[in-house]
Design an enzyme around this catalytic site. Structure first.
Site, PDB file in Angstrom:
ATOM      1  N   ASP A 153      -1.602   9.717 -10.385  1.00  0.00           N
ATOM      2  CA  ASP A 153      -1.557   8.665 -11.403  1.00  0.00           C
ATOM      3  C   ASP A 153      -0.121   8.266 -11.718  1.00  0.00           C
ATOM      4  O   ASP A 153       0.192   7.077 -11.883  1.00  0.00           O
ATOM      5  CB  ASP A 153      -2.257   9.128 -12.683  1.00  0.00           C
ATOM      6  N   ASN A 158      -2.472  13.090  -3.789  1.00  0.00           N
ATOM      7  CA  ASN A 158      -3.514  13.632  -4.671  1.00  0.00           C
ATOM      8  C   ASN A 158      -3.940  15.032  -4.247  1.00  0.00           C
ATOM      9  O   ASN A 158      -4.102  15.931  -5.081  1.00  0.00           O
ATOM     10  CB  ASN A 158      -4.729  12.696  -4.675  1.00  0.00           C
ATOM     11  N   ASP A 177       0.847  -1.195   0.000  1.00  0.00           N
ATOM     12  CA  ASP A 177       0.000   0.000   0.000  1.00  0.00           C
ATOM     13  C   ASP A 177       0.885   1.249   0.000  1.00  0.00           C
ATOM     14  O   ASP A 177       1.844   1.337   0.781  1.00  0.00           O
ATOM     15  CB  ASP A 177      -0.902  -0.012   1.236  1.00  0.00           C
ATOM     16  N   GLU A 206      -4.734   2.477  -4.173  1.00  0.00           N
ATOM     17  CA  GLU A 206      -3.265   2.483  -4.122  1.00  0.00           C
ATOM     18  C   GLU A 206      -2.714   1.176  -3.586  1.00  0.00           C
ATOM     19  O   GLU A 206      -1.575   1.123  -3.111  1.00  0.00           O
ATOM     20  CB  GLU A 206      -2.778   3.647  -3.254  1.00  0.00           C
TER      21      GLU A 206
END
Length: 309
Positions: free
Chosen positions: A189, A180, A172, A215
């Site tokens: 991304d 973000n 993770d 993620e």
């Protein structure tokens, strides 16, 4: 001239016809077989985009060969274009009934032959693209969740048949929401692609890797003991942590948390294995993130209590 290069298997016992087809099909790679036996031998090592198949051949005819090809899962999607001097309706209907995609009559008309081959190449390519889309995570190019589990069950069956061990890693990206929020989704991304590429390069052949949500990534590596799997996870953690992710404000560095488990598959199945790895991922995050759980050198069965079975 056909715009897209391809590999074409021509099964034709007439040498003159074969030479004509070779010239017409340039610059494609043309594999040639004089009979069904030779064709099946070629198909053991090659996967052509199209098969041009003569109906009348010594020994096994084209109908029977087509039936055999279509019965094999690894071959059944290859389009078969019959080449035949027969023009009666019964012969042509039979060609379609056994799995043929199209036919061309002899003597060949070059433009017609090339047009029909072009259509079959386009069909094959489109089918390949659709299948790739169905199993691939569009952003990272890894297996998507559904495909990862499908391939994972197949890998488990293979490892179980050999009485082997299978390691599972749940990975993770730490504080991904902050990436973000601070830098925008385009950077997020790129972060996902950066981690995916690093994981894929480190895993190499023989394992399985997928993005299973957000993620989070899952990795399966067969035939390693748990100590080796934990050491591998630690290398992954350090490698990803050292990779710069460029943003408008300069380079940042991502960190990951990883849960690791290794079991002999007579003891557990895939879902249980991944559940244990996910539980250990939670422990890594609870302990402060940017770490592997179990910690390299620890015995997992004595660290922070037992895992779910």
């Amino acid at each position: 001239m056909i715009e897209e290069t391809a590999t074409i298997l021509v099964v034709e016992d007439n040498r003159t016809n074969l030479d004509i087809l070779r010239r017409l099909l340039r610059p494609h790679e043309v594999l040639a077989a004089a009979d069904a036996t030779e064709a099946l031998t070629i198909l053991e090592r090659a996967r052509p985009d199209v098969i041009l198949l003569d109906i009348m051949m010594p020994g096994m005819d084209g109908y029977e060969l087509c039936t055999i090809i279509k019965a094999r899962p690894a071959l059944r999607d290859i389009p078969i274009l019959f080449i035949t001097a027969r023009t009666d309706e019964e012969s042509l209907i039979r060609a379609f009934d056994v799995g043929g995609s199209d036919y061309v009559t002899k003597p060949f008309r070059s433009k017609e032959l090339l047009a029909r081959v072009r259509i079959q190449i386009a069909y094959r390519r489109a089918l390949q693209r659709l299948r790739k889309m169905a199993v691939t995570d569009e952003l990272t190019g890894l297996y998507n969740r559904r495909a990862f589990f499908a391939e994972g069950f197949a890998l488990c069956n293979e490892v179980r048949a050999r009485n082997g061990t299978l390691s599972a890693l749940m990975i993770d990206i730490d504080h991904f929401k902050q990436v973000n929020d601070r830098h925008g989704h385009a950077v997020g991304d790129r972060a996902l692609r950066l981690v995916a590429d690093a994981l894929a390069q480190a895993l190499g052949a023989g394992g399985l890797l997928g993005r299973i949500g957000g993620e989070e990534f899952a990795l399966l590596a067969p035939y390693r003991d748990e100590g080796e799997a934990i050491a591998f996870a630690e290398v992954l953690r350090q490698t990803i942590g050292a990779l710069p992710l460029e943003t408008d404000g300069g380079a940042i560095h991502l960190t990951v948390s990883i849960g690791v488990v290794c079991r002999r598959l007579g003891e557990v199945g895939l879902e249980t294995l991944l559940q244990i790895a996910d539980n250990r991922l939670f422990k890594a995050k609870r302990a402060g993130r940017n770490r592997v759980f179990p910690v390299p050198g620890d015995r997992p069965e004595t660290t922070n209590g037992p895992d779910p079975a």
